[in-house]
Design a protein around this motif. Structure first.
Motif, PDB file in Angstrom:
ATOM      1  N   ARG B  28       0.847  -1.203   0.000  1.00 43.17           N
ATOM      2  CA  ARG B  28       0.000   0.000   0.000  1.00 43.17           C
ATOM      3  C   ARG B  28       0.877   1.244   0.000  1.00 43.17           C
ATOM      4  N   PHE B  29       0.392   2.260  -0.707  1.00 40.72           N
ATOM      5  CA  PHE B  29       0.982   3.602  -0.572  1.00 40.72           C
ATOM      6  C   PHE B  29      -0.123   4.485  -0.045  1.00 40.72           C
ATOM      7  N   GLY B  30      -0.154   4.710   1.237  1.00 42.62           N
ATOM      8  CA  GLY B  30      -1.266   5.458   1.818  1.00 42.62           C
ATOM      9  C   GLY B  30      -2.547   4.676   1.617  1.00 42.62           C
ATOM     10  N   ASN B  31      -3.516   5.304   0.959  1.00 40.68           N
ATOM     11  CA  ASN B  31      -4.784   4.617   0.724  1.00 40.68           C
ATOM     12  C   ASN B  31      -4.744   3.727  -0.509  1.00 40.68           C
ATOM     13  N   LEU B  32      -3.776   4.009  -1.359  1.00 43.90           N
ATOM     14  CA  LEU B  32      -3.715   3.281  -2.620  1.00 43.90           C
ATOM     15  C   LEU B  32      -3.135   1.880  -2.406  1.00 43.90           C
ATOM     16  N   ILE B  33      -3.841   0.885  -2.913  1.00 40.17           N
ATOM     17  CA  ILE B  33      -3.283  -0.469  -2.861  1.00 40.17           C
ATOM     18  C   ILE B  33      -2.615  -0.727  -4.196  1.00 40.17           C
ATOM     19  N   ALA B  34      -1.298  -0.606  -4.201  1.00 40.80           N
ATOM     20  CA  ALA B  34      -0.568  -0.710  -5.468  1.00 40.80           C
ATOM     21  C   ALA B  34      -0.450  -2.159  -5.908  1.00 40.80           C
ATOM     22  N   VAL B  35      -0.275  -3.053  -4.931  1.00 36.42           N
ATOM     23  CA  VAL B  35      -0.209  -4.478  -5.224  1.00 36.42           C
ATOM     24  C   VAL B  35      -1.173  -5.178  -4.282  1.00 36.42           C
ATOM     25  N   GLY B  52       0.948  -5.448 -17.768  1.00 34.31           N
ATOM     26  CA  GLY B  52      -0.170  -4.688 -17.220  1.00 34.31           C
ATOM     27  C   GLY B  52      -0.146  -3.271 -17.708  1.00 34.31           C
ATOM     28  N   PRO B  53      -1.301  -2.610 -17.637  1.00 39.92           N
ATOM     29  CA  PRO B  53      -1.335  -1.209 -18.069  1.00 39.92           C
ATOM     30  C   PRO B  53      -0.516  -0.322 -17.134  1.00 39.92           C
ATOM     31  N   ASN B  54      -0.341   0.932 -17.489  1.00 42.75           N
ATOM     32  CA  ASN B  54       0.411   1.864 -16.649  1.00 42.75           C
ATOM     33  C   ASN B  54      -0.205   1.945 -15.262  1.00 42.75           C
ATOM     34  N   GLY B  55       0.641   1.905 -14.270  1.00 49.43           N
ATOM     35  CA  GLY B  55       0.152   2.018 -12.893  1.00 49.43           C
ATOM     36  C   GLY B  55      -0.427   0.735 -12.343  1.00 49.43           C
ATOM     37  N   ALA B  56      -0.203  -0.384 -13.045  1.00 51.28           N
ATOM     38  CA  ALA B  56      -0.797  -1.638 -12.607  1.00 51.28           C
ATOM     39  C   ALA B  56      -0.120  -2.180 -11.348  1.00 51.28           C
ATOM     40  N   GLY B  57       1.124  -1.814 -11.143  1.00 49.30           N
ATOM     41  CA  GLY B  57       1.845  -2.313  -9.979  1.00 49.30           C
ATOM     42  C   GLY B  57       3.026  -3.197 -10.341  1.00 49.30           C
ATOM     43  N   LYS B  58       3.432  -3.150 -11.597  1.00 49.64           N
ATOM     44  CA  LYS B  58       4.545  -3.992 -12.033  1.00 49.64           C
ATOM     45  C   LYS B  58       5.852  -3.581 -11.354  1.00 49.64           C
ATOM     46  N   THR B  59       6.155  -2.300 -11.452  1.00 47.43           N
ATOM     47  CA  THR B  59       7.411  -1.821 -10.868  1.00 47.43           C
ATOM     48  C   THR B  59       7.429  -2.068  -9.361  1.00 47.43           C
ATOM     49  N   THR B  60       6.304  -1.837  -8.726  1.00 51.74           N
ATOM     50  CA  THR B  60       6.221  -2.068  -7.287  1.00 51.74           C
ATOM     51  C   THR B  60       6.529  -3.525  -6.950  1.00 51.74           C
ATOM     52  N   THR B  61       5.954  -4.442  -7.731  1.00 49.51           N
ATOM     53  CA  THR B  61       6.205  -5.855  -7.502  1.00 49.51           C
ATOM     54  C   THR B  61       7.685  -6.191  -7.650  1.00 49.51           C
ATOM     55  N   SER B  98      16.429  -1.076 -13.943  1.00 51.05           N
ATOM     56  CA  SER B  98      15.264  -0.364 -13.427  1.00 51.05           C
ATOM     57  C   SER B  98      14.590   0.433 -14.533  1.00 51.05           C
ATOM     58  N   GLU B  99      13.399   0.909 -14.195  1.00 53.93           N
ATOM     59  CA  GLU B  99      12.589   1.637 -15.163  1.00 53.93           C
ATOM     60  C   GLU B  99      13.335   2.871 -15.681  1.00 53.93           C
ATOM     61  N   GLU B 100      13.885   3.634 -14.716  1.00 50.99           N
ATOM     62  CA  GLU B 100      14.627   4.835 -15.069  1.00 50.99           C
ATOM     63  C   GLU B 100      16.112   4.545 -14.886  1.00 50.99           C
ATOM     64  N   ASP B 175      12.919  -4.191 -15.763  1.00 51.07           N
ATOM     65  CA  ASP B 175      11.716  -3.368 -15.780  1.00 51.07           C
ATOM     66  C   ASP B 175      11.749  -2.512 -17.039  1.00 51.07           C
ATOM     67  N   GLU B 176      10.924  -2.834 -17.990  1.00 48.86           N
ATOM     68  CA  GLU B 176      10.900  -2.130 -19.280  1.00 48.86           C
ATOM     69  C   GLU B 176      12.306  -1.970 -19.863  1.00 48.86           C
ATOM     70  N   PRO B 177      13.030  -3.063 -20.072  1.00 48.57           N
ATOM     71  CA  PRO B 177      14.442  -2.928 -20.462  1.00 48.57           C
ATOM     72  C   PRO B 177      14.639  -2.386 -21.869  1.00 48.57           C
ATOM     73  N   THR B 207       6.675  -5.330 -18.399  1.00 43.05           N
ATOM     74  CA  THR B 207       6.463  -4.502 -19.586  1.00 43.05           C
ATOM     75  C   THR B 207       4.974  -4.203 -19.766  1.00 43.05           C
ATOM     76  N   HIS B 208       4.700  -3.155 -20.502  1.00 45.47           N
ATOM     77  CA  HIS B 208       3.309  -2.959 -20.889  1.00 45.47           C
ATOM     78  C   HIS B 208       3.158  -3.099 -22.398  1.00 45.47           C
ATOM     79  N   ILE B 209       4.256  -3.507 -23.031  1.00 43.22           N
ATOM     80  CA  ILE B 209       4.199  -3.675 -24.480  1.00 43.22           C
ATOM     81  C   ILE B 209       3.902  -5.127 -24.810  1.00 43.22           C
TER      82      ILE B 209
HETATM   83  N1  ATP Z   1       6.559   5.665  -3.921  1.00 39.76           N
HETATM   84  C1  ATP Z   1       5.246   5.688  -4.219  1.00 39.76           C
HETATM   85  N2  ATP Z   1       4.402   6.448  -3.482  1.00 39.76           N
HETATM   86  C2  ATP Z   1       3.085   6.465  -3.754  1.00 39.76           C
HETATM   87  N3  ATP Z   1       2.498   5.774  -4.737  1.00 39.76           N
HETATM   88  C3  ATP Z   1       3.278   4.999  -5.514  1.00 39.76           C
HETATM   89  C4  ATP Z   1       4.696   4.922  -5.291  1.00 39.76           C
HETATM   90  N4  ATP Z   1       5.210   4.079  -6.198  1.00 39.76           N
HETATM   91  C5  ATP Z   1       4.183   3.665  -6.950  1.00 39.76           C
HETATM   92  N5  ATP Z   1       3.021   4.209  -6.550  1.00 39.76           N
HETATM   93  C6  ATP Z   1       1.693   3.962  -7.123  1.00 39.76           C
HETATM   94  O1  ATP Z   1       1.490   2.576  -7.186  1.00 39.76           O
HETATM   95  C7  ATP Z   1       0.798   2.231  -8.371  1.00 39.76           C
HETATM   96  C8  ATP Z   1       1.589   1.199  -9.108  1.00 39.76           C
HETATM   97  O2  ATP Z   1       2.763   1.802  -9.607  1.00 39.76           O
HETATM   98  P1  ATP Z   1       3.843   1.017 -10.444  1.00 39.76           P
HETATM   99  O3  ATP Z   1       4.991   1.943 -10.663  1.00 39.76           O
HETATM  100  O4  ATP Z   1       4.144  -0.265  -9.797  1.00 39.76           O
HETATM  101  O5  ATP Z   1       3.090   0.792 -11.819  1.00 39.76           O
HETATM  102  P2  ATP Z   1       3.642   0.120 -13.142  1.00 39.76           P
HETATM  103  O6  ATP Z   1       2.797  -1.064 -13.395  1.00 39.76           O
HETATM  104  O7  ATP Z   1       5.089  -0.105 -13.066  1.00 39.76           O
HETATM  105  O8  ATP Z   1       3.305   1.227 -14.222  1.00 39.76           O
HETATM  106  P3  ATP Z   1       4.127   1.653 -15.555  1.00 39.76           P
HETATM  107  O9  ATP Z   1       3.685   0.755 -16.651  1.00 39.76           O
HETATM  108  O10 ATP Z   1       3.655   3.042 -15.808  1.00 39.76           O
HETATM  109  O11 ATP Z   1       5.560   1.575 -15.247  1.00 39.76           O
HETATM  110  C9  ATP Z   1       0.611   3.504  -9.148  1.00 39.76           C
HETATM  111  O12 ATP Z   1      -0.718   3.942  -8.964  1.00 39.76           O
HETATM  112  C10 ATP Z   1       1.591   4.469  -8.536  1.00 39.76           C
HETATM  113  O13 ATP Z   1       1.063   5.770  -8.580  1.00 39.76           O
END
Ligand code: ATP
Ligand code: MG
Lengths: 590, 281
Positions: B28-35, B52-61, B98-100, B175-177, B207-209
């Motif tokens: 979780r990031f605050g209220n948001l459940i990222a994964v 997954g689409p953008n913001g799906a939670g891939k990078t977080t995982t 990493s992504e960046e 992550d998106e290499p 990836t999202h591609i």
């Molecule tokens: N450090 C953080 N603080 C708050 N929210 C975050 C943080 N990192 C990620 N999030 C949120 O968690 C969710 C998942 O993010 P994540 O980066 O894992 O997505 P993603 O699948 O990698 O997307 P993309 O395809 O754009 O890379 C998003 O809604 C993002 O805004």
């Protein structure tokens, strides 16, 4: 006729909309210069801007305010000059008869001229850091994609620059007439309405010309700065050292300037009474100086009018100041034209930045990986980052520059020691040491935050990382601290002071290192280890403040201990070192 | 409930077949459940896609697998190790892109690889040879002595990719290499991933591609809003989506409930394009 008016109206509205557009270009340029000078803070800054875009514009606002403040502050110079001349002339001054008239003319004119000159310096010092970003062609890449004519983009670059120093320019134009008005108001009985009007009018004219001249100079210097600051691909280490030197010179000259302004304002009446030149010599100087367009002609003209016929001016001086002012106008015109052309060219230059000269050096690159111990690798990496990062270089150099400068300016009067006494002086030095120590702590933390990808994927023992940072606590700060001691060189207590300082010396790195650990404790506590990077960023400011206080309090506690005697200080240091080794092993296990 | 095979997830016996086991991950990031309650396993010798689409939670995982983020709930095992507790052991065997590409801006590539090599305690001779061939195949040799800050996005990415490969990792987390890589370098990287797989290594590819996932991945986990929606080979997924023989795009859109919305968006776009005809002045 109507047609002409209409087209003019069109032009005006076009200019107005361009001026509106220049706002975004201006923001872009500020962002660019901030990022460019941010060094290892690069990603952090981007992140902060992402969270709060307002911080982009807050810095230039502060700069605009500061510049305006200093320019207004300068008004004191002409005001005091006029009142001093009048008080000498109208017999309020006892020794009036011994002061030759030409001497009064000389000093009065030099004072008024110095006002004009200082105005320029203030503008340069406070504006250049903000304006050199305006010369990066990069910032025009976006407007170039808009449906704008080439001419408009060129105008845009001019308007953007004006936006950058609009407030300063306004104050600069208004402050001299304002100062003159105040000077007249103080001596209101001496001036007729006609002279009052003439004086204010002439000063306004001089002020306008000077302001535009200053504008031209700033454009010119900004351009030169932007060339120097632009990252050069091949000799980047050299260019960052050049940058550091420029910034240092810049800081030193700004400090010197402030120092001189203070002295000047304090001692203006004394200049008149300390007669150093005979009447003939002064006359010669007057005649020569009045011909020099900037800053003297303007200064002479104002003085001539301000003395209100009570002084004798040689016709040559009067002629000189008028001719000089005329030349100055022409010079300003030329400079302004030139600087406008520089500005217009900016948008046209192709961005050279980050254009890689691909496949240029095809000669064999030898690839040889040198493997060292992790500790050495960290030290090497840190040094190579510091040497290319202006801000970091400053963090390590500034602590030494400031005491040297302070001692040079204070050596004669010994203000610090005489006014505050030995203990208070030492405590203020300790305050300084705490501040710079904390600056260095944040500096060495910042080194870590530039390469997250790499550091997050390689196996790093925080212990090695910490060890590599320890030398910094034994270098700059200790040197700065020892230099501060020269402050007391005039005091008969100096030998005692030196002894005390040397016994106190170990306390400084000890406080610094423990402050570093404390900061890591607040910012970098993970579940299974501590890291140097700032991970837990909530309550960031409060945490920074507390860690700074920590360093300060440790240092002050040592001073407290020393009241018990030198032995107590020594024992305290030994006990604290043992404690610190213990904490080190606990926080950063092998 | 989506599962990836028949083995129960409570089974944590030392199981040589798997490189990564993630069980009921929540972040979780605050209220948001990222994964949200994510469970999957990555086998040895496979390329595992996180799609997954953008913001799906891939990078977080991915960051949780590396131990860079701490899961709020659930458990991760990498080589039967705990990625946070046994951080150093795990990182020795993992290569991460990493992504960046946040690699030191004020170092040259040469300094960077000396740094990485030293911290990983690699053999100088062997590493130099390997590095040379990697730089050569990515056409990055001319940039070896350039400051990283002055490199283009793609060349920075190459350096990052190379840095993740020089220590012969068992597991590659990417992550998106392919972001920023030109066609040729992308092809090289794909080949490297295939080779890595043939040697028995594992790859986690986020990836999202869709094309990349379809082309490279042996199995794909589709994630949306932090949840695992589907997991399996492309064939299995098409089965799941009731669209036999469909391509991954259809499957993906169907499974993430985006197929209808895409139709609507396209319809809308068509209309607005019709209205705003391009007229020559
Ligand atoms: N450090 C953080 N603080 C708050 N929210 C975050 C943080 N990192 C990620 N999030 C949120 O968690 C969710 C998942 O993010 P994540 O980066 O894992 O997505 P993603 O699948 O990698 O997307 P993309 O395809 O754009 O890379 C998003 O809604 C993002 O805004
Ligand atoms: Mg991502």
């Amino acid at each position: 006729m109507v047609k002409l008016l209409k087209s003019k109206g069109m032009k005006m509205s076009n200019l107005l909309s361009l001026y509106k557009l220049s706002k975004s270009v201006y923001r872009e340029s500020i962002l660019y210069s901030q990022l460019e000078s941010s060094g290892s803070n690069y990603t952090k800054l981007l992140e902060r801007i992402g969270k709060n875009p307002k911080i982009i514009s807050s810095q230039p606002k502060v700069m605009k305010f500061l510049t305006s403040f200093y320019i207004i502050f300068l008004t004191i110079i002409p005001v005091r000059a006029i009142t001093s001349i009048n008080s000498i002339l109208h017999n309020n001054f006892p020794s009036h008869t011994q002061i030759p008239q030409q001497w009064i003319v000389l000093i009065g004119s030099i004072l008024n001229s110095s006002f004009l000159l200082l105005e320029l310096f203030v503008l340069i010092i406070f504006s250049i850091m903000m304006t050199w970003g305006l010369f990066s062609p990069q910032i025009y890449s976006w407007p170039q994609t808009l449906p704008l004519r080439k001419k408009d983009i060129e105008k845009l670059s001019l308007l953007t620059f004006i936006r950058g120093i609009n407030v300063q320019l306004l104050f600069m134009i208004l402050v001299l007439p304002l100062g003159i008005a105040i000077g007249i108001f103080i001596n209101i009985t001496l001036y007729s309405p006609k002279t009052t009007f003439l004086l204010i009018f002439v000063s306004l004219i001089i002020s306008i010309i000077t302001s535009f001249f200053n504008l031209g100079v700033v454009v010119f210097i900004s351009k030169k700065m932007s060339i120097l600051m632009e990252e050069k691909e091949d000799n980047s280490k050299r260019s960052s050292i050049i940058k550091a030197i420029i910034t240092l010179l810049y800081l030193i000259s700004s400090m010197t300037l402030m120092y001189f302004i203070q002295i000047a304002i304090d001692k203006i009446p004394n200049f008149f009474t300390k007669v150093l030149l005979s009447s003939e010599q002064s006359l010669l100087f007057n005649n020569i100086l009045s011909f020099i367009p900037f800053p003297f002609s303007g200064g002479y003209l104002i003085t001539i009018l301000a003395t209100n016929h009570s002084l004798y001016f040689s016709p040559i001086t009067i002629l000189g100041s008028i001719i000089g002012l005329f030349l100055f106008t022409i010079l300003t015109y030329i400079l302004l034209k030139y600087s406008v052309s520089i500005l217009l060219k900016t948008s046209r230059t192709k961005s050279s930045f980050k254009k890689e000269k691909e496949k240029e050096n095809l000669q064999e690159t030898s690839v040889q990986v040198n493997v060292t111990s992790p500790l050495k690798a960290f030290i090497k990496r840190d040094l190579s980052i510091i040497s290319r990062d202006l801000q970091l270089i400053m963090v390590f150099v500034m602590p030494i520059i400031i005491p040297i400068f302070a001692i040079i300016t204070d050596i004669e009067d010994n203000v610090l020691l005489n006014e505050y006494g030995l203990t208070a002086s030492f405590i203020s030095i300790i305050f300084y040491v705490a501040l710079t120590t904390y600056m260095i702590i944040t500096g060495i933390t910042n080194i870590e935050s530039g390469g997250e990808t790499i550091t997050s994927s390689i196996p790093i023992k925080t212990r090695d990382q910490i060890k590599s940072k320890l030398p910094y606590f034994f270098s700059t700060i200790l040197l700065a601290y020892l230099i501060w001691n020269l402050f007391f060189i005039n005091s008969e207590l100096f030998p005692k002071m030196i002894t005390f300082s040397l016994i106190y010396l170990p306390a400084i790195p000890l406080a610094g290192i423990s402050g570093f650990f404390f900061k890591i404790f607040l910012f970098g506590k993970l579940k299974y280890k501590y890291v140097v990077e700032e991970i837990k960023t909530e309550h960031r400011l409060a945490k920074h403040f507390v860690s700074f206080l920590f360093v300060l309090i440790v240092l002050l506690l040592y001073i407290g201990l020393s009241f018990l005697g030198y032995w107590a200080l020594g024992i305290g240091e030994i006990v604290y070192s043992i404690l610190l080794i213990f904490v080190f092993n606990y926080m950063f296990p092998k | 409930m989506v599962t990836d095979d028949n083995i129960s997830y409570s089974d944590y016996s030392i199981d040589e077949k798997y490189t990564v086991k993630a069980t009921n991950l929540v972040k979780r990031f605050g209220n948001l459940i990222a994964v949200n309650n994510l469970t999957f396993k990555v086998r040895k010798g496979e390329i595992f896609g996180l799609l997954g689409p953008n913001g799906a939670g891939k990078t977080t995982t991915v960051k949780m697998i590396l131990g860079l983020l701490e899961p709020d709930e659930g458990e991760i095992k990498v080589f039967d190790l705990h990625p946070e507790k046994d951080e150093i052991e795990v990182k020795k065997r993992v290569g991460y892109v990493s992504e960046e590409p946040l690699i030191y801006r004020s170092m040259t590539a040469r300094q960077l690889f000396n740094f990485v090599g030293s911290l990983r305690n690699l053999d100088p001779e062997e590493t130099s040879q390997k590095l040379y061939s990697l730089l050569e195949s990515f056409e990055a040799l001319p940039y070896y002595d350039k400051l990283i800050a002055t490199l283009s996005r793609g060349n920075k990415q190459k350096m990052q990719v190379i840095a993740s490969l020089i220590h012969d990792p068992d597991l590659l987390i990417m992550d998106e290499p392919l972001t920023g890589l030109d066609a040729k370098s992308a092809k090289v990287l794909k080949e490297i991933l295939e080779m890595h797989k043939e040697k028995g290594g594992s790859v986690i590819l986020s990836t999202h591609i869709l094309e990349i996932a379809e082309e490279l991945c042996d199995r794909i986990a589709i994630i949306d809003h932090g949840r695992l929606i589907a997991l399996g080979t492309v064939e299995e997924l098409s089965h799941l989506a009731n669209k036999v023989g469909a391509d991954l795009e259809d499957i993906f859109l169907r499974l993430t409930n985006q197929d209808e919305s895409v139709d609507k968006i396209v319809e809308k776009l068509r209309k607005s394009m019709k209205n705003g005809k391009i007229v020559k002045k």
